[in-house]
Every structure is written in structure tokens, then in C-alpha cells.
Enzyme design. Structure first.
Site, PDB file in Angstrom:
ATOM      1  CG  ASN A 202      84.304  75.104  91.882  1.00 52.24           C
ATOM      2  OD1 ASN A 202      85.190  75.915  91.655  1.00 52.24           O
ATOM      3  ND2 ASN A 202      84.551  73.901  92.396  1.00 52.24           N
ATOM      4  CG  PHE A 316      90.870  78.417 102.009  1.00 53.18           C
ATOM      5  CD1 PHE A 316      90.556  79.708 101.624  1.00 53.18           C
ATOM      6  CD2 PHE A 316      92.178  78.132 102.385  1.00 53.18           C
ATOM      7  CE1 PHE A 316      91.525  80.699 101.607  1.00 53.18           C
ATOM      8  CE2 PHE A 316      93.143  79.107 102.370  1.00 53.18           C
ATOM      9  CZ  PHE A 316      92.821  80.404 101.980  1.00 53.18           C
TER      10      PHE A 316
END
Length: 393
Positions: A202, A316
Site C-alpha cells: 500500500n 488508526f
């Protein structure tokens, strides 16, 4: 704030540092050495600070009223940035042969030094002995960082960036809110290999997690950073463990878990990995290629359910839509204490950007952290962490 500027090419950063300090609300007066004046002119610092710049013990107008003593008494803290190898040596040995070294000897304010020099000079045993002496006297040494240097070499010796220094000053003298705390932070992406040359990954740069590690260390914490594959220098004073795959990150996090006060999972961990990794490069033969993917370990959930769970577990949530819905869902499903959600669909924040903005959720509340450089956002989030650790909630 009294800012001392000694000789070195890093003096150009000190001009920006003055601006950043003033943006943070500090009144700044600047004292320069004769060598520093060879790199940046006094008018630059005068314009940025709004105060006259001092550089000599032999300024008749100022010294008629013992100006160096007045400055030493005025300062609530003294930061020397850059602090050259020569300046470190002078201060370690108590020399006072120019205005800056005299002020450092005459002040009762906390003294902070941001070293900047060639990597070999920094590693020299004489420099290291001087640094050890200064630390033993309670002087705060901020940095240096590792990276490319003006001389063309790479290594430890770079002055910390202005925003990093402002972060250290903001939390480093109060006393540090995280002093005595142990924080475990994960950062960056995980890469799941398809074959020896390809992987599923990613766009995470690791900047937010590294900013958290740097800010936590500046706030006095003992910091362990588990990092995916990123091109970032280790923050000074931070213990770093490098990993690649999600399974490796989980193993490293769980191994480091005992004794931690808080875990902050800022890493962008891959949700899926190839069921098998080809031992040889997959050749382009067919028009379509089907890949079987399997779920990766849920590191946050594993930490939250662990017998040696830290007092605080912070997650997160990088989302592109329905921020609060997904964030609160993760908060409940994973058993977290806090979750920091950010909208990564925006180009000015989140992945790869230097800035960020967070909405922090807990079971019965929320807190907005405004759009700002990641170093500043990190300090704001860690203030919430410190609040929770102090109150025990």
C-alpha cells in the site's frame, strides 16, 4: 526563548526555526557566533525574530548595562541550533570566550543543544565524551539525525529539522509528560510477496508513525518502533525493529509487548496476503491471473486481547468514506481504547503527505486534531495518550 546559532552550514535551518518558534507563540532573541555570521547574516535573524541580534561580548551599547547577564536572566530556555563540535567542546569544558558560551555558562535556564556536524566528527570519541559530560549535567541533547550531509556523505550528524525541534521544546521541559512511560509504536506498510520480485502493498510512507515515535521520545518516553519497509531515518533515541510482512510485524509487536504502557498501531497493515508465494517469478502467459488471498493477522485485536495488554491500545483507521461509522466499528470490534481516524482520500493529508488531520474516537467521546504538519498532529495525539495514562481511564 534564546536561540544560539553556532558556525555550520545547518545555520540556514535556524532561520526557519525562528519562524517556527514564533508561530508556536515564543518570543525569540538570537545570539550568533562569529563563525555563524559567515553562513547567515544577522539581518535575516533580526527580521524573522523582530529583535536585535547579538554576536559580540564587546558591544559597548549593550555591555554598558551588562547585556550578557540581562540576556542570561531573560531566557526561560536556551537552545543552541546548530551546536557545532567546537561549541559542544567549549560548553563541556566550561569555556566562555564569546557571547554565546558566556550566556550558556551564566544562565540558570534549561540548556538544549541540537548538534550538527560531519558524521565522522560526531562519532569521534572526543565529541562523544563531551556529549556524555553535558548530558550528565542535565543538558538536553536533541539529535542529531541520520541522513545526507552537505559534505556529500551520509550518516549521523544532521541537525534535526525545525519542526522536530519545536516539538521537542513543546513537550520536553514541563517535565516530559511521558517520562518513565514505555510506548510501542508500529508504522509504515506491510508487503506481502507474490513471488521473488512482486508484492501486494500500500501507499503508506510511515511518516505519521515515525512522527509519533519522535514526538514520544521528545516527551520522555522509552520508545520501540516496529517499522515496515520505509525510506525514513530512525528518530534519535528510538529503538527500531524492521519487518516486511504482516505476520512478521505481529511477531515483533507481541515480542516487544511485555512492560509497555501503550501501543499505538499506526502501521497500514495489509488485510490480505497471497495464500502462497511462488518460489520463482510468475511468468506472463495467460490473459488472466487469479490470485487466492487469505486474511492476515489482526495485530490490533491481538494486542488488545493479549494477557500482557498495555494500559492503553490506540488504533488508526485510514478511511475514504464514512469515517466515523467505520472508525467506531473498529474501536468496538477490536477492543481498543482510542482510535485515530483520517481521510486518506484527500491529497493534502494521510498517505505520503507531510500533513495530516485526525478525529480521535473513544467509547463516549471524540476529539478533533486540526490539519497540521504530522509532527504537530503527533504531539496532539500523544497529549491525549498522556491524559489517559495520567488519569488511569
Amino acid at each position: 526563548m534564546l536561540l544560539g546559532v553556532s558556525g555550520g552550514i545547518a545555520a540556514y535551518k535556524s532561520a526557519d526555526l525562528v519562524r517556527r518558534l514564533r508561530d508556536a507563540g515564543a518570543e525569540v532573541r538570537v545570539v550568533m557566533t562569529a563563525s555563524a555570521l559567515q553562513f547567515v547574516g544577522a539581518p535575516t535573524f533580526q527580521a524573522l525574530s523582530g529583535n536585535p541580534v547579538r554576536s559580540s561580548l564587546w558591544d559597548e551599547a549593550a555591555e554598558a548595562a551588562m547585556g550578557h547577564i540581562e540576556l542570561a536572566r531573560w531566557a526561560t530556555r536556551v537552545l543552541v541550533a546548530p551546536a557545532s563540535a567546537n561549541t559542544l567542546a567549549k560548553l563541556a569544558h566550561g569555556r566562555a570566550d564569546d557571547l554565546l558560551s558566556t550566556l550558556c555558562l551564566a544562565t540558570e535556564a534549561p540548556l538544549l543543544l541540537a548538534p550538527a556536524m560531519n558524521r565522522v566528527m560526531w562519532a569521534n570519541p572526543a565529541t562523544q565524551a563531551n556529549v556524555a559530560t553535558l548530558r550528565s549535567r542535565g543538558v538536553a541533547i536533541l539529535g542529531p539525525a541520520a541522513g545526507g550531509q552537505a559534505c556529500g556523505e551520509t550518516g549521523e550528524g544532521r541537525m534535526l529539522e525545525p519542526l522536530e525541534l519545536v516539538a521537542a521544546l513543546a513537550d520536553g521541559l514541563a517535565p516530559p509528560r511521558l517520562a518513565g512511560r514505555r510506548l510501542l509504536i508500529s508504522a509504515g506498510p506491510t508487503f506481502e510477496d507474490l513471488d521473488p520480485v512482486r508484492f501486494v502493498g500500500n501507499r503508506s510512507s510511515g511518516k505519521m508513525g515515525f512522527a509519533l515515535a519522535a514526538a514520544a521520545r521528545a516527551m520522555g518516553a522509552d520508545v520501540t518502533l516496529v517499522a515496515g519497509q520505509v525510506a525514513l531515518a530512525t528518530p534519535p533515541g528510538v529503538r527500531r525493529i524492521d519487518v516486511r510482512r504482516a505476520a512478521e510485524m505481529q511477531a515483533a509487536v507481541l515480542a516487544a509487548l511485555p512492560g509497555q504502557d501503550a501501543y499505538i498501531g499506526a502501521a497500514a497493515v495489509a488485510d490480505y496476503a497471497p495464500a502462497e508465494t511462488a518460489r520463482q517469478k510468475i511468468k506472463k502467459k495467460e490473459e488472466r491471473l487469479a490470485l487466492e488471498l487469505v486474511r492476515t493477522p489482526d495485530i490490533l485485536a491481538a494486542v488488545a486481547a493479549h494477557p500482557q495488554r498495555p494500559r492503553l491500545v490506540v488504533g488508526f483507521a485510514a478511511e475514504t468514506a464514512d469515517l466515523e461509522t467505520y472508525a467506531r466499528g473498529k474501536l468496538a470490534a477490536k477492543g481498543l481504547d482510542l482510535i485515530a481516524a483520517n481521510d486518506v482520500s484527500r491529497a493534502d493529508r494521510g498517505f505520503e503527505a507531510d500533513d495530516n488531520a485526525l478525529t480521535v474516537f473513544w467509547r463516549d467521546g471524540r476529539h478533533e486534531i486540526a490539519h497540521a504538519p504530522k509532527a504537530q498532529v503527533a504531539r496532539a495525539l500523544l497529549s491525549l495518550v498522556a491524559d489517559r495514562l495520567e488519569t488511569g481511564r
